[in-house]
Design a protein around this motif. Sequence first.
Motif, PDB file in Angstrom:
ATOM      1  N   GLU B   8       0.846  -1.195   0.000  1.00 20.21           N
ATOM      2  CA  GLU B   8       0.000   0.000   0.000  1.00 20.21           C
ATOM      3  C   GLU B   8       0.890   1.257   0.000  1.00 20.21           C
ATOM      4  O   GLU B   8       0.661   2.189  -0.762  1.00 20.21           O
ATOM      5  CB  GLU B   8      -0.916  -0.078   1.240  1.00 20.21           C
ATOM      6  N   SER B  11       2.478   1.877  -3.409  1.00 16.03           N
ATOM      7  CA  SER B  11       1.503   1.718  -4.510  1.00 16.03           C
ATOM      8  C   SER B  11       1.955   0.592  -5.446  1.00 16.03           C
ATOM      9  O   SER B  11       1.889   0.717  -6.671  1.00 16.03           O
ATOM     10  CB  SER B  11       1.365   3.008  -5.319  1.00 16.03           C
ATOM     11  N   GLU B  13       2.724  -3.526  -6.879  1.00 19.20           N
ATOM     12  CA  GLU B  13       2.024  -4.770  -7.220  1.00 19.20           C
ATOM     13  C   GLU B  13       2.951  -5.928  -6.853  1.00 19.20           C
ATOM     14  O   GLU B  13       4.162  -5.862  -7.078  1.00 19.20           O
ATOM     15  CB  GLU B  13       1.673  -4.827  -8.710  1.00 19.20           C
ATOM     16  N   SER B  95       7.156  -1.293  -7.883  1.00 18.81           N
ATOM     17  CA  SER B  95       6.516  -0.022  -7.534  1.00 18.81           C
ATOM     18  C   SER B  95       6.755   1.020  -8.622  1.00 18.81           C
ATOM     19  O   SER B  95       7.858   1.120  -9.152  1.00 18.81           O
ATOM     20  CB  SER B  95       7.084   0.489  -6.204  1.00 18.81           C
ATOM     21  N   LEU B  97       6.829   4.139  -8.060  1.00 18.15           N
ATOM     22  CA  LEU B  97       7.469   5.306  -7.444  1.00 18.15           C
ATOM     23  C   LEU B  97       8.971   5.298  -7.659  1.00 18.15           C
ATOM     24  O   LEU B  97       9.565   4.268  -7.936  1.00 18.15           O
ATOM     25  CB  LEU B  97       7.183   5.316  -5.936  1.00 18.15           C
ATOM     26  N   ARG B 105       8.008   7.125   1.907  1.00 23.33           N
ATOM     27  CA  ARG B 105       6.697   6.612   2.348  1.00 23.33           C
ATOM     28  C   ARG B 105       6.852   5.429   3.296  1.00 23.33           C
ATOM     29  O   ARG B 105       6.094   5.305   4.258  1.00 23.33           O
ATOM     30  CB  ARG B 105       5.890   6.164   1.119  1.00 23.33           C
TER      31      ARG B 105
END
Lengths: 306, 114
Positions: B8, B11, B13, B95, B97, B105
């Motif tokens: 989470e 963000s 997978e 990710s 990001l 994060r």
Amino acid sequence: MIPIDPNASPSALLELIYRLKVKDIMTDTLTTARKDTTLRQIQTLMRENKVSGVPIVDDRRLVGMISVDDIIRALDQGYIDSTAELHMSRQLVVLEDDMPVSFGISSFEKYKFGRFPVINKARELVGIVTSRDITSGLLMEMNRSLEEMERVLNLQSVPEPAGQVKRVFVVQQFDYENAGRASTELKKILNSRGIDRALQRRAAVASYELEMNLVNHSLGGRLIFHIDDDSARIEAVDQGPGIPDIAKAMTEGFSTANDWIRSLGFGAGMGLPNTKRVSDDFDLQSTVGKGTRVKAVIHLKPAEAS
Amino acid sequence: MTFDQVLEAVSGEPVHRSSRWATQDVRYVVTCDLMSDVLVTDHDQILLVTSLPSDQVARTADMVGACGVVLVNGKPPQPSLIELCGRLDLTLIRSPLGSFEASWRLGERLLVRS
């Protein structure tokens, strides 16, 4: 020394080209055409299948060959819509599937063709060979032989005295595909013996640093593990080139790695200092032109663990 | 922090879930593209955040006893890396990001927890 007999290895390579058959290295997924296929259709076949020569077959019998040169000539002279039968080469040099690869190599030398059709005993077309197939076939076979040799080496190291394990791994220069395999094995062995996680990690890190050094900097060598109840001893032995200035090599941040090695995440100049840091005993001996031998020992008894 | 919380946070997978996915407690994060530097870290069970998609990432992670890898910048992992993560029972998360944002994060969540 690496366990290929250096005196016998050139002949071992030569043996490969006699032992391997044409059928072992040929391409057997074929792009073929018939006598009544037009040259334009063959041109499309060549483009779609990325081939530069198309065998012409009658049922499975080879009757001719159209090469990319034939197509260029047809385009140039304006007969691209006529059939293969009228323009194919009929005087073909073929290889038989049971011939040794050495025969294929000499055919390439002798005839300067880009490819040879391969037929079986029944004179049926079964494959096609390019010089690229020969090179990659030989490389694959050499790789397979090497893996076999490693397997045999490891089998030889059993039976072992109770509680003792010895493993030998051959490490090739620039073999990034297999780099780290030996160290993964070491970690597995230590894990199966219920060794403390922190000790496992120190041994694995020492081994992996030395393994990556063999891959990145040596001409190839061996990684040897001796494990008993008291310690894990890791030895990296290579065949050169040797370290000119050992003090420098042991300095953090000093590295002779090139950009390529760095792009793979290595070459920070930390390998040897870090191996020493995680080891209880560390020894390095090196002779330029001869090779390097590094020994790292990690004590496995809890009392001796740092 | 659980792997679901990691997922989470970045963000991400999941590309491969290790057998410890549900039980692992992620407490340390190391962000690095230089595997040599990862090998000098002394924390156990780290989560490795990197933008290097090669096999050596999984090898290095295994050697230092990392619990998982987050591949940042949306880089697709090489098929051999995915296969190796399966064999080494190592979690691999992808990710979109960048390194900094993913690390920030993750750090934020680790700080809230402690």
